[in-house]
Write a protein that holds these residues in place. Structure first.
Motif, PDB file in Angstrom:
ATOM      1  N   VAL A 198      53.422  57.021  34.727  1.00  0.00           N
ATOM      2  CA  VAL A 198      51.993  56.831  34.949  1.00  0.00           C
ATOM      3  C   VAL A 198      51.438  56.119  33.717  1.00  0.00           C
ATOM      4  O   VAL A 198      51.778  56.476  32.591  1.00  0.00           O
ATOM      5  N   SER A 199      50.600  55.104  33.935  1.00  0.00           N
ATOM      6  CA  SER A 199      49.989  54.442  32.788  1.00  0.00           C
ATOM      7  C   SER A 199      48.469  54.480  32.912  1.00  0.00           C
ATOM      8  O   SER A 199      47.920  54.369  34.008  1.00  0.00           O
ATOM      9  N   VAL A 200      47.821  54.655  31.772  1.00  0.00           N
ATOM     10  CA  VAL A 200      46.366  54.734  31.706  1.00  0.00           C
ATOM     11  C   VAL A 200      45.884  53.672  30.719  1.00  0.00           C
ATOM     12  O   VAL A 200      46.347  53.635  29.581  1.00  0.00           O
ATOM     13  N   THR A 201      44.985  52.811  31.181  1.00  0.00           N
ATOM     14  CA  THR A 201      44.423  51.766  30.335  1.00  0.00           C
ATOM     15  C   THR A 201      42.912  51.962  30.280  1.00  0.00           C
ATOM     16  O   THR A 201      42.263  52.084  31.324  1.00  0.00           O
TER      17      THR A 201
ATOM     18  N   GLY B 132      50.748  62.264  39.728  1.00  0.00           N
ATOM     19  CA  GLY B 132      50.365  61.134  38.876  1.00  0.00           C
ATOM     20  C   GLY B 132      48.886  61.100  38.552  1.00  0.00           C
ATOM     21  O   GLY B 132      48.491  60.711  37.454  1.00  0.00           O
ATOM     22  N   PHE B 133      48.032  61.503  39.497  1.00  0.00           N
ATOM     23  CA  PHE B 133      46.593  61.519  39.247  1.00  0.00           C
ATOM     24  C   PHE B 133      46.275  62.576  38.194  1.00  0.00           C
ATOM     25  O   PHE B 133      45.568  62.319  37.219  1.00  0.00           O
TER      26      PHE B 133
ATOM     27  N   GLN C 247      44.529  63.640  32.651  1.00  0.00           N
ATOM     28  CA  GLN C 247      44.649  64.460  31.442  1.00  0.00           C
ATOM     29  C   GLN C 247      44.758  63.604  30.178  1.00  0.00           C
ATOM     30  O   GLN C 247      44.579  64.099  29.071  1.00  0.00           O
ATOM     31  N   LYS C 248      45.034  62.321  30.331  1.00  0.00           N
ATOM     32  CA  LYS C 248      45.111  61.402  29.185  1.00  0.00           C
ATOM     33  C   LYS C 248      43.764  60.722  28.922  1.00  0.00           C
ATOM     34  O   LYS C 248      43.635  59.946  27.987  1.00  0.00           O
ATOM     35  N   MET C 249      42.773  61.004  29.759  1.00  0.00           N
ATOM     36  CA  MET C 249      41.452  60.372  29.636  1.00  0.00           C
ATOM     37  C   MET C 249      40.517  61.241  28.813  1.00  0.00           C
ATOM     38  O   MET C 249      40.719  62.432  28.687  1.00  0.00           O
ATOM     39  N   LYS C 250      39.496  60.610  28.276  1.00  0.00           N
ATOM     40  CA  LYS C 250      38.478  61.318  27.512  1.00  0.00           C
ATOM     41  C   LYS C 250      37.164  61.259  28.286  1.00  0.00           C
ATOM     42  O   LYS C 250      36.828  60.258  28.906  1.00  0.00           O
ATOM     43  N   LYS C 251      36.430  62.368  28.212  1.00  0.00           N
ATOM     44  CA  LYS C 251      35.136  62.483  28.882  1.00  0.00           C
ATOM     45  C   LYS C 251      34.234  61.322  28.475  1.00  0.00           C
ATOM     46  O   LYS C 251      34.145  60.968  27.305  1.00  0.00           O
ATOM     47  N   GLY C 252      33.572  60.733  29.475  1.00  0.00           N
ATOM     48  CA  GLY C 252      32.642  59.639  29.222  1.00  0.00           C
ATOM     49  C   GLY C 252      33.279  58.270  29.322  1.00  0.00           C
ATOM     50  O   GLY C 252      32.590  57.261  29.241  1.00  0.00           O
ATOM     51  N   GLY C 253      34.592  58.194  29.534  1.00  0.00           N
ATOM     52  CA  GLY C 253      35.272  56.907  29.595  1.00  0.00           C
ATOM     53  C   GLY C 253      35.544  56.449  31.007  1.00  0.00           C
ATOM     54  O   GLY C 253      35.429  57.201  31.975  1.00  0.00           O
ATOM     55  N   LYS C 254      35.891  55.162  31.120  1.00  0.00           N
ATOM     56  CA  LYS C 254      36.291  54.576  32.398  1.00  0.00           C
ATOM     57  C   LYS C 254      37.674  53.981  32.184  1.00  0.00           C
ATOM     58  O   LYS C 254      37.904  53.285  31.185  1.00  0.00           O
ATOM     59  N   TYR C 255      38.577  54.247  33.129  1.00  0.00           N
ATOM     60  CA  TYR C 255      39.975  53.904  32.937  1.00  0.00           C
ATOM     61  C   TYR C 255      40.583  53.293  34.190  1.00  0.00           C
ATOM     62  O   TYR C 255      40.119  53.529  35.304  1.00  0.00           O
ATOM     63  N   LYS C 256      41.663  52.537  33.971  1.00  0.00           N
ATOM     64  CA  LYS C 256      42.499  52.053  35.062  1.00  0.00           C
ATOM     65  C   LYS C 256      43.763  52.888  35.017  1.00  0.00           C
ATOM     66  O   LYS C 256      44.412  53.003  33.980  1.00  0.00           O
TER      67      LYS C 256
END
Length: 186
Positions: free
Chosen positions: A42-45, A91-92, A97-106
């Protein structure tokens, strides 16, 4: 001490080239096998990095999201949707879990961490997600709370709805707390 000498035969024209081609092919095949057996990840950008905390696997997240197939076709989207991470595809949950509150990610989810070999049917009865599909999500992490807090909020909200319906004469008499038809949970 005696030494036995073995005469070396001259290398034929083109033999050395064939040897190097064989070595190169062996390396290419080994690399292909290694790549094919490698677990897909899984990749998070970050589109817009958040600066808050990150949720855990036992949290419920509040997100704006859009889910797309490789060809760009949108198969699902939602605004301010609460999602318990324990009930999503692996995967979701792993990606959020790699994201931070307030952000937008792909978020890229390979098929083995999504729905795998199972096709998903949409509300219209048609295939929404073909088998073995990689998925891409745009996710805005608005907030998150523990599942316990989320369940308590749901119970409180359901109780308030039942009280409102009872106040409007929606519950049958003699059955305290009975939910009217069409209420959540029925």
């Amino acid at each position: 001490m005696s030494v036995t000498r073995v005469p070396l035969q001259p290398v034929g024209k083109g033999t050395l080239t064939k040897l190097w081609i064989g070595v190169a092919l062996s390396i290419a095949v080994a690399g292909g096998v290694a790549y094919a057996t490698m677990p897909q990840v899984v990749s998070v950008t970050a589109i817009k990095a958040g600066d808050g905390d990150s949720p855990t696997a036992t949290d419920t997240v509040l997100v704006n999201y859009k889910g797309m197939l490789d060809n760009g076709e949108v198969f699902d989207e939602g605004q301010q949707r609460p999602i318990p991470l324990e009930v999503t595809v692996p995967g979701f949950s792993e990606g959020v879990q790699k994201m931070k509150k307030g952000g937008k990610y792909k978020l890229f989810i390979p098929s083995n961490k999504g729905y795998g070999a199972e096709a998903k049917i949409g509300p219209d009865g048609k295939e929404a997600i073909p088998a073995n599909s990689d998925l891409t999500f745009e996710v805005e992490l608005l907030d998150f709370i523990s599942n316990e807090q989320f369940q308590a909020m749901q119970a409180q909200q359901q109780q308030m709805m039942q009280q409102q319906m009872q106040g409007q004469g929606g519950a049958p008499s003699g059955v305290p707390g009975a939910a009217p038809q069409g209420a959540p949970g029925q």
